[in-house]
Write a protein that holds these residues in place. Structure first.
Motif, PDB file in Angstrom:
ATOM      1  N   ARG A 190       0.823  -1.213   0.000  1.00  8.72           N
ATOM      2  CA  ARG A 190       0.000   0.000   0.000  1.00  8.72           C
ATOM      3  C   ARG A 190       0.856   1.261   0.000  1.00  8.72           C
ATOM      4  O   ARG A 190       0.357   2.347  -0.253  1.00  8.72           O
ATOM      5  CB  ARG A 190      -0.977  -0.005   1.168  1.00  8.72           C
ATOM      6  N   PHE A 191       2.158   1.129   0.279  1.00  8.37           N
ATOM      7  CA  PHE A 191       3.053   2.287   0.265  1.00  8.37           C
ATOM      8  C   PHE A 191       3.557   2.597  -1.140  1.00  8.37           C
ATOM      9  O   PHE A 191       4.223   3.606  -1.352  1.00  8.37           O
ATOM     10  CB  PHE A 191       4.254   2.060   1.189  1.00  8.37           C
ATOM     11  N   TYR A 192       3.249   1.729  -2.099  1.00 10.69           N
ATOM     12  CA  TYR A 192       3.738   1.888  -3.475  1.00 10.69           C
ATOM     13  C   TYR A 192       2.658   2.515  -4.354  1.00 10.69           C
ATOM     14  O   TYR A 192       1.476   2.245  -4.162  1.00 10.69           O
ATOM     15  CB  TYR A 192       4.124   0.525  -4.065  1.00 10.69           C
ATOM     16  N   PRO A 193       3.075   3.286  -5.362  1.00 10.75           N
ATOM     17  CA  PRO A 193       2.085   3.802  -6.317  1.00 10.75           C
ATOM     18  C   PRO A 193       1.398   2.654  -7.056  1.00 10.75           C
ATOM     19  O   PRO A 193       2.011   1.594  -7.256  1.00 10.75           O
ATOM     20  CB  PRO A 193       2.921   4.648  -7.288  1.00 10.75           C
ATOM     21  N   PRO A 194       0.148   2.824  -7.468  1.00 12.07           N
ATOM     22  CA  PRO A 194      -0.594   1.739  -8.130  1.00 12.07           C
ATOM     23  C   PRO A 194       0.132   1.149  -9.340  1.00 12.07           C
ATOM     24  O   PRO A 194       0.082  -0.060  -9.565  1.00 12.07           O
ATOM     25  CB  PRO A 194      -1.905   2.410  -8.559  1.00 12.07           C
ATOM     26  N   GLU A 195       0.824   2.002 -10.115  1.00 15.65           N
ATOM     27  CA  GLU A 195       1.524   1.476 -11.295  1.00 15.65           C
ATOM     28  C   GLU A 195       2.670   0.542 -10.899  1.00 15.65           C
ATOM     29  O   GLU A 195       2.949  -0.429 -11.602  1.00 15.65           O
ATOM     30  CB  GLU A 195       2.022   2.611 -12.198  1.00 15.65           C
ATOM     31  N   ASP A 196       3.337   0.806  -9.756  1.00 10.17           N
ATOM     32  CA  ASP A 196       4.389  -0.094  -9.279  1.00 10.17           C
ATOM     33  C   ASP A 196       3.793  -1.404  -8.774  1.00 10.17           C
ATOM     34  O   ASP A 196       4.359  -2.479  -8.993  1.00 10.17           O
ATOM     35  CB  ASP A 196       5.204   0.564  -8.167  1.00 10.17           C
TER      36      ASP A 196
END
Length: 188
Positions: free
Chosen positions: A29-35
């Protein structure tokens, strides 16, 4: 498995989640959706599990949805038998450093452009001076020629056309000199 099992005040300060809001949640959840869609969080876990440690820099997401540039070090934790029991993750907010590096790169680019423009200005000024010297010789010769040729209208028209061309060239050199000196051209 990549779920948050412990939380400290430093993580709360950087990411904005209180302990009771994040424990048990996936660390993805700490990562951007594209990652997340590209499998970046899982790849980082797999690399840490295989190599003992993995490091990554990239955008991360705070609780409020804002992004920050993070340096993440993920270390595999193993029990006394060498079995993977979890991961320790340290995240540092490098947003200010990244912004400073980007500002420095932009300043360097602007300096390079300024230096190129300075060189073009010097070259233009040199060419304009040389061209002006050639035009002076041409206009001087045309004026002398006009005084010494017979009053033939065809010949006078040719000399006048040549003189107009030289005057247009002189006007061009004035514009080139104005550019080279970074001055506005204000004919009076």
């Amino acid at each position: 498995e990549g779920h948050v099992a412990s939380w400290n005040i430093g993580a709360e300060r950087v990411k904005g989640y209180r302990r009771d809001q994040i424990l048990g949640q996936p660390s993805s959840r700490f990562y951007p959706p594209e990652d997340v869609a590209r499998g970046v969080p899982q790849a980082l876990l797999a690399r840490a599990a295989a190599e003992g440690r993995a490091r990554s820099e990239g955008w991360r997401i705070r609780r409020d949805g804002s992004k920050f540039w993070a340096d993440v070090v993920l270390t595999a934790l193993r029990d006394e038998h060498g079995h993977l029991s979890g991961f320790a993750k340290v995240t540092r907010d490098l947003t200010e450093r990244k912004e400073a590096a980007e500002a420095l790169a932009l300043a360097r680019e602007e300096l390079s452009l300024s230096q190129k423009m300075e060189a073009i200005g010097r070259l233009t000024g040199g060419i304009a001076h040389d061209f002006n010297n050639l035009l002076m010789a041409i206009t001087g010769s045309l004026e002398l020629l006009r005084k010494h040729i017979p009053e033939d209208p065809k010949l006078l028209r040719l000399v006048d056309n040549a003189m107009q061309g030289a005057q247009r060239g002189a006007s061009l050199t004035q514009r080139m000199l104005a550019f080279a000196r970074r001055q506005e051209l204000k004919p009076e």
